[in-house]
Scaffold this motif. Structure first.
Motif, PDB file in Angstrom:
ATOM      1  N   GLY A 205     -25.968  36.206  10.371  1.00 19.05           N
ATOM      2  CA  GLY A 205     -26.083  36.175   8.917  1.00 19.05           C
ATOM      3  C   GLY A 205     -24.847  36.707   8.225  1.00 19.05           C
ATOM      4  O   GLY A 205     -23.818  36.944   8.855  1.00 19.05           O
ATOM      5  N   CYS A 206     -24.974  36.857   6.924  1.00 18.70           N
ATOM      6  CA  CYS A 206     -23.845  37.314   6.131  1.00 18.70           C
ATOM      7  C   CYS A 206     -24.262  38.515   5.303  1.00 18.70           C
ATOM      8  O   CYS A 206     -24.095  38.519   4.102  1.00 18.70           O
ATOM      9  CB  CYS A 206     -23.354  36.213   5.216  1.00 18.70           C
ATOM     10  SG  CYS A 206     -22.397  35.000   6.087  1.00 18.70           S
ATOM     11  N   GLU A 207     -24.850  39.502   5.938  1.00 15.33           N
ATOM     12  CA  GLU A 207     -25.281  40.652   5.165  1.00 15.33           C
ATOM     13  C   GLU A 207     -24.405  41.856   5.473  1.00 15.33           C
ATOM     14  O   GLU A 207     -24.287  42.246   6.624  1.00 15.33           O
ATOM     15  CB  GLU A 207     -26.727  40.984   5.491  1.00 15.33           C
ATOM     16  CG  GLU A 207     -27.711  40.266   4.603  1.00 15.33           C
ATOM     17  CD  GLU A 207     -29.119  40.539   5.047  1.00 15.33           C
ATOM     18  OE1 GLU A 207     -29.615  41.637   4.739  1.00 15.33           O
ATOM     19  OE2 GLU A 207     -29.697  39.674   5.720  1.00 15.33           O
ATOM     20  N   PRO A 208     -23.820  42.420   4.431  1.00 13.44           N
ATOM     21  CA  PRO A 208     -23.033  43.620   4.686  1.00 13.44           C
ATOM     22  C   PRO A 208     -23.964  44.725   5.192  1.00 13.44           C
ATOM     23  O   PRO A 208     -25.103  44.822   4.764  1.00 13.44           O
ATOM     24  CB  PRO A 208     -22.459  43.970   3.314  1.00 13.44           C
ATOM     25  CG  PRO A 208     -23.247  43.204   2.327  1.00 13.44           C
ATOM     26  CD  PRO A 208     -23.847  42.041   3.026  1.00 13.44           C
ATOM     27  N   GLY A 209     -23.466  45.513   6.170  1.00 14.50           N
ATOM     28  CA  GLY A 209     -24.323  46.589   6.684  1.00 14.50           C
ATOM     29  C   GLY A 209     -25.028  46.190   7.963  1.00 14.50           C
ATOM     30  O   GLY A 209     -25.451  47.027   8.740  1.00 14.50           O
TER      31      GLY A 209
ATOM     32  N   HIS B  82     -18.380  39.304  -5.034  1.00 17.71           N
ATOM     33  CA  HIS B  82     -18.963  37.963  -5.146  1.00 17.71           C
ATOM     34  C   HIS B  82     -19.144  37.472  -3.721  1.00 17.71           C
ATOM     35  O   HIS B  82     -18.308  36.756  -3.182  1.00 17.71           O
ATOM     36  CB  HIS B  82     -18.049  37.021  -5.911  1.00 17.71           C
ATOM     37  CG  HIS B  82     -17.883  37.422  -7.322  1.00 17.71           C
ATOM     38  ND1 HIS B  82     -18.912  37.314  -8.227  1.00 17.71           N
ATOM     39  CD2 HIS B  82     -16.848  37.965  -7.980  1.00 17.71           C
ATOM     40  CE1 HIS B  82     -18.489  37.772  -9.381  1.00 17.71           C
ATOM     41  NE2 HIS B  82     -17.252  38.178  -9.262  1.00 17.71           N
ATOM     42  N   TYR B  83     -20.197  37.908  -3.105  1.00 13.73           N
ATOM     43  CA  TYR B  83     -20.348  37.707  -1.672  1.00 13.73           C
ATOM     44  C   TYR B  83     -20.339  36.235  -1.275  1.00 13.73           C
ATOM     45  O   TYR B  83     -19.784  35.883  -0.252  1.00 13.73           O
ATOM     46  CB  TYR B  83     -21.629  38.377  -1.191  1.00 13.73           C
ATOM     47  CG  TYR B  83     -21.489  39.869  -1.108  1.00 13.73           C
ATOM     48  CD1 TYR B  83     -20.481  40.441  -0.335  1.00 13.73           C
ATOM     49  CD2 TYR B  83     -22.340  40.711  -1.790  1.00 13.73           C
ATOM     50  CE1 TYR B  83     -20.328  41.798  -0.255  1.00 13.73           C
ATOM     51  CE2 TYR B  83     -22.204  42.075  -1.723  1.00 13.73           C
ATOM     52  CZ  TYR B  83     -21.189  42.624  -0.944  1.00 13.73           C
ATOM     53  OH  TYR B  83     -21.044  43.957  -0.865  1.00 13.73           O
ATOM     54  N   ASP B  84     -20.932  35.380  -2.115  1.00 13.99           N
ATOM     55  CA  ASP B  84     -21.012  33.959  -1.761  1.00 13.99           C
ATOM     56  C   ASP B  84     -19.661  33.412  -1.345  1.00 13.99           C
ATOM     57  O   ASP B  84     -19.500  32.842  -0.269  1.00 13.99           O
ATOM     58  CB  ASP B  84     -21.508  33.142  -2.960  1.00 13.99           C
ATOM     59  CG  ASP B  84     -22.967  33.400  -3.230  1.00 13.99           C
ATOM     60  OD1 ASP B  84     -23.520  34.258  -2.501  1.00 13.99           O
ATOM     61  OD2 ASP B  84     -23.523  32.787  -4.129  1.00 13.99           O
ATOM     62  N   GLU B  85     -18.676  33.591  -2.243  1.00 17.44           N
ATOM     63  CA  GLU B  85     -17.339  33.042  -2.016  1.00 17.44           C
ATOM     64  C   GLU B  85     -16.715  33.691  -0.790  1.00 17.44           C
ATOM     65  O   GLU B  85     -16.137  33.041   0.068  1.00 17.44           O
ATOM     66  CB  GLU B  85     -16.441  33.340  -3.224  1.00 17.44           C
ATOM     67  CG  GLU B  85     -16.952  32.785  -4.511  1.00 17.44           C
ATOM     68  CD  GLU B  85     -17.030  31.277  -4.470  1.00 17.44           C
ATOM     69  OE1 GLU B  85     -16.072  30.676  -3.979  1.00 17.44           O
ATOM     70  OE2 GLU B  85     -18.050  30.732  -4.912  1.00 17.44           O
TER      71      GLU B  85
ATOM     72  N   ALA C 275     -15.684  31.857   2.820  1.00 14.67           N
ATOM     73  CA  ALA C 275     -14.323  31.830   3.371  1.00 14.67           C
ATOM     74  C   ALA C 275     -14.302  32.339   4.809  1.00 14.67           C
ATOM     75  O   ALA C 275     -13.657  31.749   5.683  1.00 14.67           O
ATOM     76  CB  ALA C 275     -13.395  32.669   2.496  1.00 14.67           C
ATOM     77  N   ILE C 276     -15.019  33.429   5.079  1.00 14.85           N
ATOM     78  CA  ILE C 276     -15.054  34.000   6.424  1.00 14.85           C
ATOM     79  C   ILE C 276     -15.646  33.007   7.417  1.00 14.85           C
ATOM     80  O   ILE C 276     -15.100  32.745   8.496  1.00 14.85           O
ATOM     81  CB  ILE C 276     -15.904  35.294   6.441  1.00 14.85           C
ATOM     82  CG1 ILE C 276     -15.360  36.331   5.469  1.00 14.85           C
ATOM     83  CG2 ILE C 276     -15.994  35.865   7.856  1.00 14.85           C
ATOM     84  CD1 ILE C 276     -14.013  36.858   5.812  1.00 14.85           C
TER      85      ILE C 276
ATOM     86  N   VAL D 194     -16.455  44.876   5.647  1.00 19.14           N
ATOM     87  CA  VAL D 194     -16.433  44.184   4.359  1.00 19.14           C
ATOM     88  C   VAL D 194     -15.688  45.046   3.340  1.00 19.14           C
ATOM     89  O   VAL D 194     -16.048  46.177   3.106  1.00 19.14           O
ATOM     90  CB  VAL D 194     -17.858  43.919   3.857  1.00 19.14           C
ATOM     91  CG1 VAL D 194     -17.820  43.114   2.580  1.00 19.14           C
ATOM     92  CG2 VAL D 194     -18.660  43.205   4.909  1.00 19.14           C
ATOM     93  N   PRO D 195     -14.635  44.500   2.737  1.00 19.64           N
ATOM     94  CA  PRO D 195     -13.871  45.296   1.783  1.00 19.64           C
ATOM     95  C   PRO D 195     -14.667  45.605   0.503  1.00 19.64           C
ATOM     96  O   PRO D 195     -15.587  44.864   0.149  1.00 19.64           O
ATOM     97  CB  PRO D 195     -12.666  44.406   1.469  1.00 19.64           C
ATOM     98  CG  PRO D 195     -13.065  43.035   1.877  1.00 19.64           C
ATOM     99  CD  PRO D 195     -14.068  43.171   2.968  1.00 19.64           C
ATOM    100  N   GLU D 196     -14.267  46.706  -0.151  1.00 17.58           N
ATOM    101  CA  GLU D 196     -14.965  47.183  -1.355  1.00 17.58           C
ATOM    102  C   GLU D 196     -14.996  46.146  -2.477  1.00 17.58           C
ATOM    103  O   GLU D 196     -15.967  46.021  -3.205  1.00 17.58           O
ATOM    104  CB  GLU D 196     -14.252  48.433  -1.891  1.00 17.58           C
ATOM    105  CG  GLU D 196     -14.222  49.614  -0.941  1.00 17.58           C
ATOM    106  CD  GLU D 196     -15.590  50.243  -0.777  1.00 17.58           C
ATOM    107  OE1 GLU D 196     -16.435  50.032  -1.653  1.00 17.58           O
ATOM    108  OE2 GLU D 196     -15.802  50.931   0.239  1.00 17.58           O
ATOM    109  N   TRP D 197     -13.839  45.449  -2.605  1.00 21.42           N
ATOM    110  CA  TRP D 197     -13.706  44.578  -3.776  1.00 21.42           C
ATOM    111  C   TRP D 197     -14.470  43.264  -3.645  1.00 21.42           C
ATOM    112  O   TRP D 197     -14.553  42.480  -4.581  1.00 21.42           O
ATOM    113  CB  TRP D 197     -12.229  44.295  -4.067  1.00 21.42           C
ATOM    114  CG  TRP D 197     -11.421  44.021  -2.820  1.00 21.42           C
ATOM    115  CD1 TRP D 197     -10.642  44.896  -2.147  1.00 21.42           C
ATOM    116  CD2 TRP D 197     -11.353  42.795  -2.091  1.00 21.42           C
ATOM    117  NE1 TRP D 197     -10.089  44.315  -1.051  1.00 21.42           N
ATOM    118  CE2 TRP D 197     -10.506  43.027  -0.981  1.00 21.42           C
ATOM    119  CE3 TRP D 197     -11.924  41.535  -2.256  1.00 21.42           C
ATOM    120  CZ2 TRP D 197     -10.223  42.039  -0.052  1.00 21.42           C
ATOM    121  CZ3 TRP D 197     -11.638  40.565  -1.327  1.00 21.42           C
ATOM    122  CH2 TRP D 197     -10.793  40.816  -0.246  1.00 21.42           C
ATOM    123  N   ALA D 198     -15.013  42.991  -2.452  1.00 18.07           N
ATOM    124  CA  ALA D 198     -15.690  41.703  -2.257  1.00 18.07           C
ATOM    125  C   ALA D 198     -17.110  41.788  -2.800  1.00 18.07           C
ATOM    126  O   ALA D 198     -18.029  42.077  -2.064  1.00 18.07           O
ATOM    127  CB  ALA D 198     -15.706  41.327  -0.785  1.00 18.07           C
TER     128      ALA D 198
END
Lengths: 123, 463
Positions: free
Chosen positions: B82-86, B11-14, B18-19, B5-9
């Motif tokens: 899921g969509c959790e970074p980490g 606003h995780y929802d959007e 997209a992913i 996951v890139p640093e600048w992301a």
């Protein structure tokens, strides 16, 4: 004759309310902030409390009203509000104001007297 | 674990939406590719002038089934990823998909003639789309590895270390390629691969960043608007206090609390009063507009209803206990979905309703809060009480500003007459609806009670 406590941070409002109430023979005690207000309520045991919203004070009028009710002081409270009717948002989310009636500022003497009369004779 | 996951992301929802969408495209494309492969193998030779050897036929069929199998597995498991970074998230799923696809493609290319295979163009397609999702390092590693493996295969084929499984009929005059030809092909191939991946990766990253920046700005603008409106309300409120005092003093004189007033002076004072009333009216208008603006820019948050309800019950418990009113919460929902709304405003609305039920409730009464979902995409919150109720004729008018039901006025209950109109405004801003019924379901003759039902739309976790 009944004793009424008027608590408001605006001395002109206190003076005007006092004059109106005294003209009908009520006894009046006053305070200009919630702390002093709490003290005079404890000491003088008024029959009715007129309390301003006092939004500028850290412990505002709502806070004092809730504190009194928590301590089971059931003296009727008449609350002066300034913006409630226009926006209704000054009442914080999730809180109820345990007062008996509201008077919207500017206070008309007739309205004030009729509400005071009603609250004093309710019991 | 590899950080995808890139640093600048932020606003995780959007970003995640997209992913996930792109992952789904890939899955659909793979089903189509599977069908095309089957057509290629079974029907191709009847329409086009080519044929496969038995070995090729089996190899392509096996690879196609392999693609189908892992695609079905990915398709089925994507809902659970899921969509959790980490954690293991849909980014990892797209990395796995890319690696699986490329390895399957290599097998197909090997069995269709390597440099003679028309399929190696698919690498470009695969890596370009992959580079829109995955971070630069990963994409370049994959692309470079692919190029190296392909180059190696071409040279091994050239020097006869790898057999050429040519498709019969595509190259009728079997010619040996010169070494230069092979070098030219792999150079151009690698050049196109790297260039298109570089372009696709930088352009899509820039677009993603721009999108996130725009979100930031929208949030900032909304916050600025809220600050501005709060400031206006504060200032205007400050202006209102002295005018209130002026009016109260004028009232004293006009109503002769300070002694007699001559008619001329009284006339002038009344004039002064009416002018200051005008300014109060203006102030009230400004306050009203500011309030509407504040409702307009209300935030959208994901809210778990039960949590909100429990907070409210805690806050109202004390006031309710003065009248010995019992508040019960019954959750009859079949689906626990979330709602998207402004939490502060929603709490304000519900607290107004529960507050009303307490205020107009009877001694030792009951308040029942029911959560239900008769329709799949909305939730119903009903607050039933056994209080004084509302006269049938007034059930709709109580929503009007400053209106208080006649029986409420008669008993001089506290109330500014603003509550329900504000509640209605808030609920409608959150795309919900509110309905009032009196008597309620457990009202009696003396205490008919009121039922307030609020319907709010619920949301799914986005695809």
């Amino acid at each position: 004759m009944a004793l009424i406590a008027v608590i408001d941070d605006d001395p002109d409002i206190i003076e005007a309310s006092s004059l109106v109430l005294k003209s009908k023979g009520y006894h009046v005690v006053t305070a200009t902030n919630p702390d002093d207000g709490y003290k005079i309520i404890q000491e003088k045991k008024p029959d009715l409390i007129i309390l301003d919203v006092m939004m500028d004070e850290p412990d505002d009028g709502f806070f004092l009203a809730q504190k009194l009710r928590r301590e089971k002081i059931k003296t009727p409270i008449l609350m002066y509000t300034s913006v409630s009717k226009t926006i209704g948002m000054e009442f914080g989310a999730g809180e109820m104001v345990p007062v008996d009636d509201f008077v919207e500022k500017p206070i008309s003497p007739d309205e004030l007297l009729s509400k005071v009369h009603f609250l004093l004779n309710k019991e | 674990m590899l950080k995808l996951v890139p640093e600048w992301a932020h606003h995780y929802d959007e970003f995640w939406a997209a992913i996930r969408k792109r992952n789904l495209w890939f899955i659909h494309l793979r089903y189509i590719f599977f069908i095309i492969l089957l057509l290629f193998v079974f029907v191709g030779e009847y329409f086009l002038d080519f044929r496969f050897t038995d070995l090729q036929f089996r190899a392509i069929l096996l690879t196609a089934s392999y693609i189908l199998i892992y695609n079905v597995i990915i398709h089925a498991s994507r809902k659970h990823v899921g969509c959790e970074p980490g954690k293991f998230n849909c980014m990892y799923l797209s990395l796995i998909q890319t690696v699986l696809d490329i390895s399957a493609l290599f097998v197909l290319i090997y069995y269709t003639g390597i440099i003679e295979s028309p399929l190696y163009m698919l690498f470009i397609f695969q890596t370009v789309i992959g580079s829109m999702i995955l971070p630069g390092v990963v994409v370049y590693t994959i692309t470079t590895t692919t190029c190296i493996v392909f180059i190696a295969m071409v040279f091994l084929q050239h020097f006869d270390y790898l057999p050429s499984h040519l498709i019969i009929g595509l190259t009728p005059n079997m010619m040996e390629h010169t070494f230069t030809y092979d070098i030219l092909v792999v150079t151009i191939f690698s050049f196109i691969m790297l260039c298109s991946v570089y372009l696709a990766n930088t352009i899509s990253r820039r677009l993603y960043k721009r999108e996130q920046q725009l979100r930031d700005y929208i949030i900032k603008i909304d916050e600025a608007e809220i600050t501005k409106q709060r400031y206006i309300m504060g200032v205007v409120h400050e202006i209102k206090s002295p005018i209130n005092a002026v009016q109260s003093i004028l009232d004293l004189v006009i109503n002769k609390y300070l002694g007699p007033v001559t008619p001329e002076i009284e006339e002038k004072l009344k004039r002064a009063k009416s002018r200051s009333e005008e300014s109060l009216q203006l102030i009230n208008n400004v306050l009203h507009i500011s309030k509407l603006k504040l409702l307009e820019v209300s935030k959208k948050e994901e809210i778990a209803l039960t949590k909100v309800m429990h907070t409210l019950l805690d806050k109202n418990y004390e006031t309710a206990s003065i009248k010995n009113i019992t508040i019960k919460l019954s959750d009859k929902r079949k689906r626990k979905k979330i709602i998207s709304a402004d939490k502060t405003l929603l709490e304000l609305a519900f607290s107004n309703i529960i507050g009303n039920s307490v205020k107009y409730g009877r001694q030792d009464g009951t308040i029942l809060i029911e959560l239900n979902d008769p329709l799949p995409d909305s939730v119903q919150i009903s607050v039933h009480d056994d209080g004084i109720g509302i006269p049938t004729l007034e059930v709709t008018t109580v929503f009007e500003e400053f209106y208080r039901a006649s029986n409420a006025k008669k008993k001089s209950f506290e109330g500014s007459g603003l509550g329900l109109s504000l509640v209605k405004e808030i609920i409608e801003k959150q795309k919900g609806s509110i309905e009032l019924r009196s008597p309620s379901k457990f009202g009696s003759e003396q205490f008919p009670g009121t039922t307030v039902t609020i319907t709010l739309p619920t949301i799914e976790l986005r695809e």
